[in-house]
Scaffold this active site. Structure first.
Site, PDB file in Angstrom:
ATOM      1  N   ASP A  71      -5.041   8.085 -56.773  1.00 23.89           N
ATOM      2  CA  ASP A  71      -4.662   8.838 -56.331  1.00 23.89           C
ATOM      3  C   ASP A  71      -2.766   8.139 -56.110  1.00 23.89           C
ATOM      4  O   ASP A  71      -2.334   8.482 -55.585  1.00 23.89           O
ATOM      5  CB  ASP A  71      -5.204   8.899 -55.393  1.00 23.89           C
ATOM      6  CG  ASP A  71      -6.584  10.272 -55.252  1.00 23.89           C
ATOM      7  OD1 ASP A  71      -6.435  10.590 -56.246  1.00 23.89           O
ATOM      8  OD2 ASP A  71      -6.973  10.321 -54.406  1.00 23.89           O
ATOM      9  N   ASN A 145       1.243  12.767 -48.902  1.00 18.63           N
ATOM     10  CA  ASN A 145      -0.092  12.415 -47.827  1.00 18.63           C
ATOM     11  C   ASN A 145       0.300  12.644 -46.614  1.00 18.63           C
ATOM     12  O   ASN A 145       0.320  13.678 -45.323  1.00 18.63           O
ATOM     13  CB  ASN A 145      -0.953  11.247 -48.102  1.00 18.63           C
ATOM     14  CG  ASN A 145      -1.355  11.251 -49.253  1.00 18.63           C
ATOM     15  OD1 ASN A 145      -2.302  12.172 -50.006  1.00 18.63           O
ATOM     16  ND2 ASN A 145      -3.029  10.047 -49.487  1.00 18.63           N
ATOM     17  N   ASP A 175      -0.533   2.237 -31.430  1.00 12.05           N
ATOM     18  CA  ASP A 175       0.054   1.624 -32.579  1.00 12.05           C
ATOM     19  C   ASP A 175       0.614   2.746 -33.296  1.00 12.05           C
ATOM     20  O   ASP A 175       1.412   1.939 -34.073  1.00 12.05           O
ATOM     21  CB  ASP A 175      -1.526   1.169 -33.543  1.00 12.05           C
ATOM     22  CG  ASP A 175      -2.095  -0.689 -32.328  1.00 12.05           C
ATOM     23  OD1 ASP A 175      -1.442  -0.576 -31.072  1.00 12.05           O
ATOM     24  OD2 ASP A 175      -3.766  -0.643 -33.133  1.00 12.05           O
ATOM     25  N   THR A 186      -7.434  13.225 -45.803  1.00  9.89           N
ATOM     26  CA  THR A 186      -8.625  12.893 -46.569  1.00  9.89           C
ATOM     27  C   THR A 186      -8.329  11.180 -47.285  1.00  9.89           C
ATOM     28  O   THR A 186      -8.460  10.902 -47.319  1.00  9.89           O
ATOM     29  CB  THR A 186      -9.107  13.421 -47.171  1.00  9.89           C
ATOM     30  OG1 THR A 186      -8.671  13.719 -48.659  1.00  9.89           O
ATOM     31  CG2 THR A 186      -9.856  14.806 -47.304  1.00  9.89           C
ATOM     32  N   ALA A 187      -6.906  10.497 -45.802  1.00 12.70           N
ATOM     33  CA  ALA A 187      -6.512   9.504 -47.054  1.00 12.70           C
ATOM     34  C   ALA A 187      -6.917   8.974 -45.057  1.00 12.70           C
ATOM     35  O   ALA A 187      -7.310   8.609 -44.052  1.00 12.70           O
ATOM     36  CB  ALA A 187      -5.343   9.784 -47.387  1.00 12.70           C
ATOM     37  N   LEU A 190      -7.812  10.187 -41.671  1.00  8.01           N
ATOM     38  CA  LEU A 190      -9.822  10.007 -41.950  1.00  8.01           C
ATOM     39  C   LEU A 190      -9.430   9.216 -40.917  1.00  8.01           C
ATOM     40  O   LEU A 190     -10.963   9.517 -40.516  1.00  8.01           O
ATOM     41  CB  LEU A 190     -10.004  10.350 -43.169  1.00  8.01           C
ATOM     42  CG  LEU A 190     -11.629  11.114 -43.243  1.00  8.01           C
ATOM     43  CD1 LEU A 190     -12.113  11.707 -42.163  1.00  8.01           C
ATOM     44  CD2 LEU A 190     -11.989  11.166 -44.338  1.00  8.01           C
ATOM     45  N   SER A 191      -9.142   7.775 -41.962  1.00  9.26           N
ATOM     46  CA  SER A 191      -9.784   6.612 -41.055  1.00  9.26           C
ATOM     47  C   SER A 191      -9.626   6.589 -39.698  1.00  9.26           C
ATOM     48  O   SER A 191      -9.851   5.994 -39.036  1.00  9.26           O
ATOM     49  CB  SER A 191      -8.428   5.559 -42.101  1.00  9.26           C
ATOM     50  OG  SER A 191      -9.379   5.623 -43.143  1.00  9.26           O
ATOM     51  N   GLN A 246       3.553   4.223 -49.460  1.00 10.75           N
ATOM     52  CA  GLN A 246       4.150   3.526 -50.051  1.00 10.75           C
ATOM     53  C   GLN A 246       6.020   3.768 -50.316  1.00 10.75           C
ATOM     54  O   GLN A 246       6.514   2.358 -51.060  1.00 10.75           O
ATOM     55  CB  GLN A 246       3.766   4.295 -51.911  1.00 10.75           C
ATOM     56  CG  GLN A 246       2.853   4.386 -52.291  1.00 10.75           C
ATOM     57  CD  GLN A 246       2.500   5.454 -53.085  1.00 10.75           C
ATOM     58  OE1 GLN A 246       3.526   6.139 -54.077  1.00 10.75           O
ATOM     59  NE2 GLN A 246       1.527   5.358 -54.471  1.00 10.75           N
TER      60      GLN A 246
END
Length: 292
Positions: A71, A145, A175, A186-187, A190-191, A246
């Site tokens: 991905d 994303n 933070d 979903t990346a 989500l965390s 990135q």
């Protein structure tokens, strides 16, 4: 008649990608498809017989771009290729594969079906992030994303104010803040405790990262909103602004980050049997042990 006469192939440089590249180029050549290789992976083919090009040129001349990798590889391609309106297809040589959903062993079958016009086309919107200092633009980038403003260190929080369409939402001490598209839900979002959003939604979610106020929860807003994050002058750190994990910009205390929907959308191709919910069941382990 095949609508994809010229196909560009890009991806990351690895042994796994090289293996799929050899299979893919052999298959496309047999179909009489013109092939253009990206500069990064061209060296994976010994005595490469195909033309090599940069991504901008590929976006202008190709009918389809195939990404070999995970991905992350597709995220990088999306930011560069969306403006060219060229469809993108992903073959998974990474880990999860929410975006690159064709398995290597299915390569010839699934790509062959796409070449015959059997596919599902989705349009995914991207975000544009601009950092301003004293009213002047000092950096800009795009994200498929998410855009993340954070402290850059686990030892300190940052303070900032959040506005949506010029309306004050809240002051935040945390933070940082994740601003995510449905694609990015979903990346990292989500965390951080954000909701899973269907890719067809025209919405953005704001996810606080470890907020000092425990009642600060994720907020889903209209996808056409302008988000403004004002970084308080009292901060002692230089918070990074990261796009898709990135592209990195550096802000200073007193800077303002503007986040809006980008005009050009990514045209993402899936096989006809693609299902977002099936991907969630598979990648996130929904119902593990409950379905025989």
């Amino acid at each position: 008649m095949n609508e994809f006469n010229t196909v560009g192939i890009i991806g990351r440089e690895s042994d796994a990608v090289g293996e799929s590249l050899r299979v893919l180029t052999s298959f496309l050549s047999a179909q009489k498809i013109n092939i253009i290789l990206g500069k990064t992976i061209a060296s994976l083919l010994p005595d490469n017989p195909y033309p090599v090009s940069g991504r901008t040129k590929m976006g202008e001349s190709c009918d389809l771009i195939i990404v070999l990798g995970g991905d992350g590889s597709l995220l990088g391609a999306a930011r560069q290729l969306a403006r060219h309106n060229v469809p993108v297809l992903g073959i998974n040589r990474g880990r999860l594969g929410f975006l690159t959903d064709i398995l290597p062993e299915e390569l010839e079958e699934k790509v062959g079906a796409v070449l015959q016009g059997e596919y599902v086309l989705e349009k995914r919107f991207l975000l544009s992030a601009i950092v301003k200092r004293n009213g002047e633009v000092i950096g800009r980038a795009e994200a498929l994303n998410d855009v993340v403003v954070n402290s850059g260190t686990s030892a300190q929080m940052i303070e900032f104010n959040v506005y949506v369409d010029d309306e004050f939402v809240y002051p935040q001490r945390s933070d940082g803040l994740i601003v995510s598209t449905p694609t990015g839900s979903t990346a990292y979002s989500l965390s951080g405790g954000g909701p899973i959003m269907h890719p067809k939604l025209d919405a953005v979610v704001l996810v606080p990262m470890f907020p000092h106020t425990l009642s600060s929860r994720p907020i889903v807003i209209d996808g056409n909103s302008e988000i403004r994050i004002e970084i308080n002058k009292s901060n002692k750190i230089h918070p990074p602004v990261t796009c898709d994990g990135q592209v990195h910009l550096t802000a200073l205390p007193g800077d303002t980050v503007y986040i809006t929907k980008r005009r050009h959308k990514l045209k993402l191709i899936h096989p006809t049997d693609h299902s977002f919910y099936a991907s969630c069941r598979d990648k996130l382990g929904w119902g593990t042990g409950l379905i025989g």
